[in-house]
Write a protein that holds these residues in place. Structure first.
Motif, PDB file in Angstrom:
ATOM      1  N   VAL A  99      60.329  44.667  37.655  1.00 58.12           N
ATOM      2  CA  VAL A  99      59.506  44.703  36.445  1.00 58.12           C
ATOM      3  C   VAL A  99      58.694  45.987  36.480  1.00 58.12           C
ATOM      4  N   VAL A 100      58.628  46.668  35.338  1.00 62.01           N
ATOM      5  CA  VAL A 100      57.912  47.938  35.218  1.00 62.01           C
ATOM      6  C   VAL A 100      56.884  47.823  34.101  1.00 62.01           C
ATOM      7  N   ARG A 117      58.076  38.757  37.050  1.00 61.12           N
ATOM      8  CA  ARG A 117      57.395  38.547  35.770  1.00 61.12           C
ATOM      9  C   ARG A 117      56.231  39.500  35.547  1.00 61.12           C
ATOM     10  N   ILE A 118      55.884  39.640  34.255  1.00 59.16           N
ATOM     11  CA  ILE A 118      54.630  40.267  33.847  1.00 59.16           C
ATOM     12  C   ILE A 118      53.915  39.297  32.916  1.00 59.16           C
ATOM     13  N   GLN A 128      53.073  34.831  29.358  1.00 52.79           N
ATOM     14  CA  GLN A 128      54.128  35.593  30.010  1.00 52.79           C
ATOM     15  C   GLN A 128      54.764  36.499  28.970  1.00 52.79           C
ATOM     16  N   VAL A 129      54.801  37.806  29.239  1.00 48.92           N
ATOM     17  CA  VAL A 129      55.311  38.760  28.252  1.00 48.92           C
ATOM     18  C   VAL A 129      56.696  39.292  28.616  1.00 48.92           C
ATOM     19  N   THR A 130      57.240  38.868  29.748  1.00 47.71           N
ATOM     20  CA  THR A 130      58.650  39.090  30.053  1.00 47.71           C
ATOM     21  C   THR A 130      59.368  37.749  29.963  1.00 47.71           C
ATOM     22  N   LEU A 186      51.697  41.700  37.365  1.00 50.31           N
ATOM     23  CA  LEU A 186      53.098  41.837  37.742  1.00 50.31           C
ATOM     24  C   LEU A 186      53.294  41.042  39.025  1.00 50.31           C
ATOM     25  N   CYS A 187      54.358  40.258  39.096  1.00 52.44           N
ATOM     26  CA  CYS A 187      54.547  39.461  40.311  1.00 52.44           C
ATOM     27  C   CYS A 187      56.021  39.173  40.577  1.00 52.44           C
TER      28      CYS A 187
END
Length: 255
Positions: A99-100, A117-118, A128-130, A186-187
């Protein structure tokens, strides 16, 4: 101005840490990569993805960075990992999720492959935006599974995309407006395996990014952290440093 705090831990079960992360706050770029557990050289794969992005942007000025540069870095890493799998790992897959987060001016940009995830905390509400590239997420989309059943499902660990797995890399991306006070998390999935979204939100809302990051890692370890755990918290702060809370002024980096 962007403040960040990153932590990573191998957890209580795994013998090595196959997660890797990158912080480039002066360029507005943060990355988390999770090497594929059970496959060949997951730690090598995740670090290769991280190194590829760093090498692609470290010589640039913020105004010259583009989504295409970031995408091409991931595509190059995908190609290189496939070559490594063929020539160095006897055909065994060496892959990684990624994730970037790229912040520039008033916008945030996300790129991702896999199930890392982000999250975005805005106005004291987190989302959650991803969107996970996983078997259970596909089943949810098809109405075959309820979201609350996903984490305990036997296929919960099966991802449908990763850097290094297929010859063609399918990268998802998203661009949206950013607000003052936004906090991004970010995780790797080692965090959300141990903590649900309500617990993550409560922890992020409870303090500054240092305290929140330490609390997230501690909570996952208390629950025996079956996987490696990595998280980066990024806060979009006011431009004037004297308006920032004292507890956010000094941001140590933990490896």
């Amino acid at each position: 101005m962007h403040l960040s705090h990153a932590l990573t831990h191998r957890g209580t079960v795994r013998s090595i840490n196959e997660d890797a992360y990158l912080e480039l706050p002066h360029l507005g770029i943060w990355v988390v990569a999770d090497g594929m557990g059970g496959h060949a050289a997951g730690d090598v794969a995740s670090q290769l993805v991280i190194d590829g992005i760093q090498q692609a942007v470290e010589h640039l000025q913020p105004e010259t960075i583009t989504l295409d540069i970031l995408k091409q870095s991931l595509i190059s890493s995908n190609r290189f990992l496939q070559q490594m799998s063929e020539h160095e790992f006897d055909g065994k897959v060496a892959g990684s999720t990624v994730v970037v987060l790229w912040l520039y001016q008033d916008n945030y940009h996300l790129l991702w492959v896999g199930d890392s995830r982000i999250y975005l905390l805005r106005d004291q509400q987190m989302k959650q935006v991803t969107k996970d590239h996983s078997q259970v997420n596909d089943m949810i989309d098809e109405g075959l599974l309820q979201p609350e059943e996903a984490e305990s499902h036997p296929l919960a660990n099966v991802i449908t995309r990763a850097v290094g797995v297929d010859s063609q890399l399918d990268i998802d991306y998203r661009t949206d407006n950013m607000k003052e006070g936004d906090v991004f998390l970010l995780c790797s999935d080692g965090l959300n395996k141990e903590l649900n979204d309500v617990e993550i939100e409560r922890t992020i809302k409870s303090g500054n990014i240092i305290d929140s990051g330490m609390a997230l890692l501690h909570a996952s370890l208390v629950r025996n952290a079956r996987d490696n755990v990595t998280c980066i918290l990024v806060k979009n702060t006011p431009k004037k440093i004297n308006s920032i809370d004292d507890s956010d002024k000094t941001i140590p980096i933990f490896g």
